[in-house]
Scaffold this motif. Structure first.
Motif, PDB file in Angstrom:
ATOM      1  N   VAL A 278     -73.802 -19.384 -66.910  1.00  0.00           N
ATOM      2  CA  VAL A 278     -73.422 -19.746 -65.546  1.00  0.00           C
ATOM      3  C   VAL A 278     -74.650 -20.346 -64.862  1.00  0.00           C
ATOM      4  O   VAL A 278     -75.712 -19.721 -64.836  1.00  0.00           O
ATOM      5  N   SER A 279     -74.518 -21.549 -64.329  1.00  0.00           N
ATOM      6  CA  SER A 279     -75.605 -22.206 -63.606  1.00  0.00           C
ATOM      7  C   SER A 279     -75.175 -22.461 -62.171  1.00  0.00           C
ATOM      8  O   SER A 279     -74.097 -23.017 -61.946  1.00  0.00           O
ATOM      9  N   HIS A 280     -76.007 -22.061 -61.226  1.00  0.00           N
ATOM     10  CA  HIS A 280     -75.721 -22.286 -59.804  1.00  0.00           C
ATOM     11  C   HIS A 280     -76.736 -23.272 -59.248  1.00  0.00           C
ATOM     12  O   HIS A 280     -77.923 -22.965 -59.135  1.00  0.00           O
ATOM     13  N   TYR A 281     -76.264 -24.468 -58.928  1.00  0.00           N
ATOM     14  CA  TYR A 281     -77.089 -25.491 -58.288  1.00  0.00           C
ATOM     15  C   TYR A 281     -76.898 -25.332 -56.782  1.00  0.00           C
ATOM     16  O   TYR A 281     -75.863 -25.694 -56.235  1.00  0.00           O
ATOM     17  N   ARG A 282     -77.899 -24.770 -56.122  1.00  0.00           N
ATOM     18  CA  ARG A 282     -77.730 -24.321 -54.739  1.00  0.00           C
ATOM     19  C   ARG A 282     -77.685 -25.455 -53.731  1.00  0.00           C
ATOM     20  O   ARG A 282     -77.049 -25.339 -52.685  1.00  0.00           O
ATOM     21  N   ASP A 283     -78.378 -26.561 -54.023  1.00  0.00           N
ATOM     22  CA  ASP A 283     -78.430 -27.668 -53.076  1.00  0.00           C
ATOM     23  C   ASP A 283     -78.781 -28.945 -53.841  1.00  0.00           C
ATOM     24  O   ASP A 283     -78.820 -28.945 -55.075  1.00  0.00           O
ATOM     25  N   GLY A 284     -79.040 -30.014 -53.099  1.00  0.00           N
ATOM     26  CA  GLY A 284     -79.351 -31.287 -53.730  1.00  0.00           C
ATOM     27  C   GLY A 284     -80.673 -31.322 -54.469  1.00  0.00           C
ATOM     28  O   GLY A 284     -80.933 -32.245 -55.237  1.00  0.00           O
ATOM     29  N   GLU A 285     -81.518 -30.316 -54.253  1.00  0.00           N
ATOM     30  CA  GLU A 285     -82.816 -30.257 -54.926  1.00  0.00           C
ATOM     31  C   GLU A 285     -82.716 -29.583 -56.295  1.00  0.00           C
ATOM     32  O   GLU A 285     -83.562 -29.801 -57.159  1.00  0.00           O
ATOM     33  N   ASP A 286     -81.726 -28.729 -56.484  1.00  0.00           N
ATOM     34  CA  ASP A 286     -81.560 -28.058 -57.768  1.00  0.00           C
ATOM     35  C   ASP A 286     -81.052 -29.043 -58.809  1.00  0.00           C
ATOM     36  O   ASP A 286     -80.244 -29.932 -58.506  1.00  0.00           O
ATOM     37  N   LYS A 287     -81.501 -28.864 -60.063  1.00  0.00           N
ATOM     38  CA  LYS A 287     -81.155 -29.839 -61.095  1.00  0.00           C
ATOM     39  C   LYS A 287     -81.478 -29.283 -62.468  1.00  0.00           C
ATOM     40  O   LYS A 287     -82.079 -28.208 -62.615  1.00  0.00           O
ATOM     41  N   ILE A 288     -81.076 -30.029 -63.496  1.00  0.00           N
ATOM     42  CA  ILE A 288     -81.546 -29.820 -64.856  1.00  0.00           C
ATOM     43  C   ILE A 288     -81.829 -31.201 -65.433  1.00  0.00           C
ATOM     44  O   ILE A 288     -81.037 -32.132 -65.261  1.00  0.00           O
ATOM     45  N   THR A 289     -82.974 -31.357 -66.072  1.00  0.00           N
ATOM     46  CA  THR A 289     -83.385 -32.660 -66.579  1.00  0.00           C
ATOM     47  C   THR A 289     -82.671 -32.964 -67.903  1.00  0.00           C
ATOM     48  O   THR A 289     -81.966 -32.126 -68.470  1.00  0.00           O
ATOM     49  N   PHE A 290     -82.868 -34.180 -68.392  1.00  0.00           N
ATOM     50  CA  PHE A 290     -82.165 -34.636 -69.592  1.00  0.00           C
ATOM     51  C   PHE A 290     -82.478 -33.735 -70.795  1.00  0.00           C
ATOM     52  O   PHE A 290     -83.623 -33.383 -71.059  1.00  0.00           O
ATOM     53  N   HIS A 291     -81.414 -33.382 -71.504  1.00  0.00           N
ATOM     54  CA  HIS A 291     -81.534 -32.509 -72.669  1.00  0.00           C
ATOM     55  C   HIS A 291     -80.254 -32.613 -73.500  1.00  0.00           C
ATOM     56  O   HIS A 291     -79.260 -33.147 -73.043  1.00  0.00           O
ATOM     57  N   ARG A 292     -80.324 -32.085 -74.698  1.00  0.00           N
ATOM     58  CA  ARG A 292     -79.126 -31.867 -75.506  1.00  0.00           C
ATOM     59  C   ARG A 292     -78.966 -30.360 -75.687  1.00  0.00           C
ATOM     60  O   ARG A 292     -79.954 -29.649 -75.824  1.00  0.00           O
ATOM     61  N   ASP A 293     -77.730 -29.865 -75.684  1.00  0.00           N
ATOM     62  CA  ASP A 293     -77.531 -28.443 -75.914  1.00  0.00           C
ATOM     63  C   ASP A 293     -77.944 -28.106 -77.341  1.00  0.00           C
ATOM     64  O   ASP A 293     -77.777 -28.916 -78.260  1.00  0.00           O
ATOM     65  N   LYS A 294     -78.482 -26.906 -77.524  1.00  0.00           N
ATOM     66  CA  LYS A 294     -79.129 -26.520 -78.778  1.00  0.00           C
ATOM     67  C   LYS A 294     -78.182 -26.663 -79.970  1.00  0.00           C
ATOM     68  O   LYS A 294     -77.286 -25.859 -80.174  1.00  0.00           O
ATOM     69  N   LEU A 295     -78.440 -27.674 -80.774  1.00  0.00           N
ATOM     70  CA  LEU A 295     -77.538 -27.989 -81.875  1.00  0.00           C
ATOM     71  C   LEU A 295     -77.528 -26.901 -82.940  1.00  0.00           C
ATOM     72  O   LEU A 295     -76.531 -26.689 -83.616  1.00  0.00           O
ATOM     73  N   ALA A 296     -78.640 -26.170 -83.091  1.00  0.00           N
ATOM     74  CA  ALA A 296     -78.722 -25.136 -84.119  1.00  0.00           C
ATOM     75  C   ALA A 296     -77.803 -23.969 -83.843  1.00  0.00           C
ATOM     76  O   ALA A 296     -77.451 -23.220 -84.756  1.00  0.00           O
ATOM     77  N   SER A 297     -77.404 -23.787 -82.570  1.00  0.00           N
ATOM     78  CA  SER A 297     -76.597 -22.630 -82.193  1.00  0.00           C
ATOM     79  C   SER A 297     -75.113 -22.953 -82.067  1.00  0.00           C
ATOM     80  O   SER A 297     -74.330 -22.074 -81.728  1.00  0.00           O
ATOM     81  N   ILE A 298     -74.733 -24.187 -82.310  1.00  0.00           N
ATOM     82  CA  ILE A 298     -73.366 -24.624 -82.063  1.00  0.00           C
ATOM     83  C   ILE A 298     -72.752 -25.111 -83.374  1.00  0.00           C
ATOM     84  O   ILE A 298     -73.406 -25.792 -84.167  1.00  0.00           O
ATOM     85  N   HIS A 299     -71.496 -24.747 -83.593  1.00  0.00           N
ATOM     86  CA  HIS A 299     -70.791 -25.239 -84.777  1.00  0.00           C
ATOM     87  C   HIS A 299     -70.823 -26.766 -84.774  1.00  0.00           C
ATOM     88  O   HIS A 299     -70.661 -27.396 -83.721  1.00  0.00           O
ATOM     89  N   PRO A 300     -71.052 -27.390 -85.919  1.00  0.00           N
ATOM     90  CA  PRO A 300     -71.166 -28.856 -85.963  1.00  0.00           C
ATOM     91  C   PRO A 300     -69.995 -29.595 -85.327  1.00  0.00           C
ATOM     92  O   PRO A 300     -70.157 -30.706 -84.827  1.00  0.00           O
TER      93      PRO A 300
END
Length: 206
Positions: A124-146
């Motif tokens: 669960v991610s809560h972005y409280r306002d316009g300043e909250d963010k997450i930068t470019f990424h890929r979700d961890k491929l090692a932990s996810i079924h192909p």
């Protein structure tokens, strides 16, 4: 359909239900502030609040690698709670668990693309306002079924999700990536199914 194997579905829940879920989540004691030592990274506050939950059958085994967090996030596994102890995550996962997405060929042959019953972990991610963010990424491929899908349910105000084709350019800045990115507005009460090919090919940011 988006990016061939990803899908965006609007109004998957009623407004009243979505508002209740949002209010419960942001007030939950399981939400960890970005300034908490558990989330601080290299001395900096995380620009969002987070919480972690898992299927009750997995919660008892603390040695089980629920999700392969980066080294700085390993203590978060001890803060992962079962869905049954985290309202309304148990309701949300019951909804997603009943969800099935089919691709139909010639009105007869069907291919099951996504089945929510295989889900076992929730962030669960809560972005409280316009300043909250997450930068470019890929979700961890090692932990996810192909072939696994990642459902993203949006509650609260609209947020823009940006997609940028992954390139092995270590010195490329977030600003450079943003200039070549594609944007998708995640409307309240919507569901975005991030497909496995999209997750491998594109980075995403909010």
């Amino acid at each position: 359909p988006m990016f061939a194997d990803s899908f965006f579905i609007t109004d998957v829940i009623e407004i009243g239900l979505g508002e209740r879920w949002f209010d419960q989540l942001v007030k939950s004691p399981h939400m960890i502030p970005g300034a908490d030592d558990l989330l601080r990274y290299r001395g900096n506050d995380l620009k969002r609040c987070k919480a972690f939950a898992c299927h009750p059958d997995l919660a008892a085994d603390k040695k089980f690698a629920l999700y392969q967090y980066p080294g700085w996030q390993h203590p978060l596994q001890n803060n992962t709670v079962p869905w049954t102890e985290f309202q309304p995550v148990d309701e949300i996962m019951a909804l997603l668990g009943s969800l099935k997405i089919w691709r139909v060929y010639d009105s007869e042959v069907k291919e099951l693309l996504f089945c929510g019953s295989v889900l076992n972990h929730t962030i669960v991610s809560h972005y409280r306002d316009g300043e909250d963010k997450i930068t470019f990424h890929r979700d961890k491929l090692a932990s996810i079924h192909p072939d696994g899908y990642i459902p993203i349910l949006s509650l609260g105000a609209p947020r823009v999700m940006h997609f940028c084709e992954h390139r092995n350019i270590s010195k490329e800045s977030p600003e450079q990536k943003m200039r070549r990115a594609t944007a998708l507005t995640l409307a309240p009460w919507s569901l975005f199914l991030l497909g496995p090919k999209t997750n491998r090919t594109y980075e995403h940011a909010i």
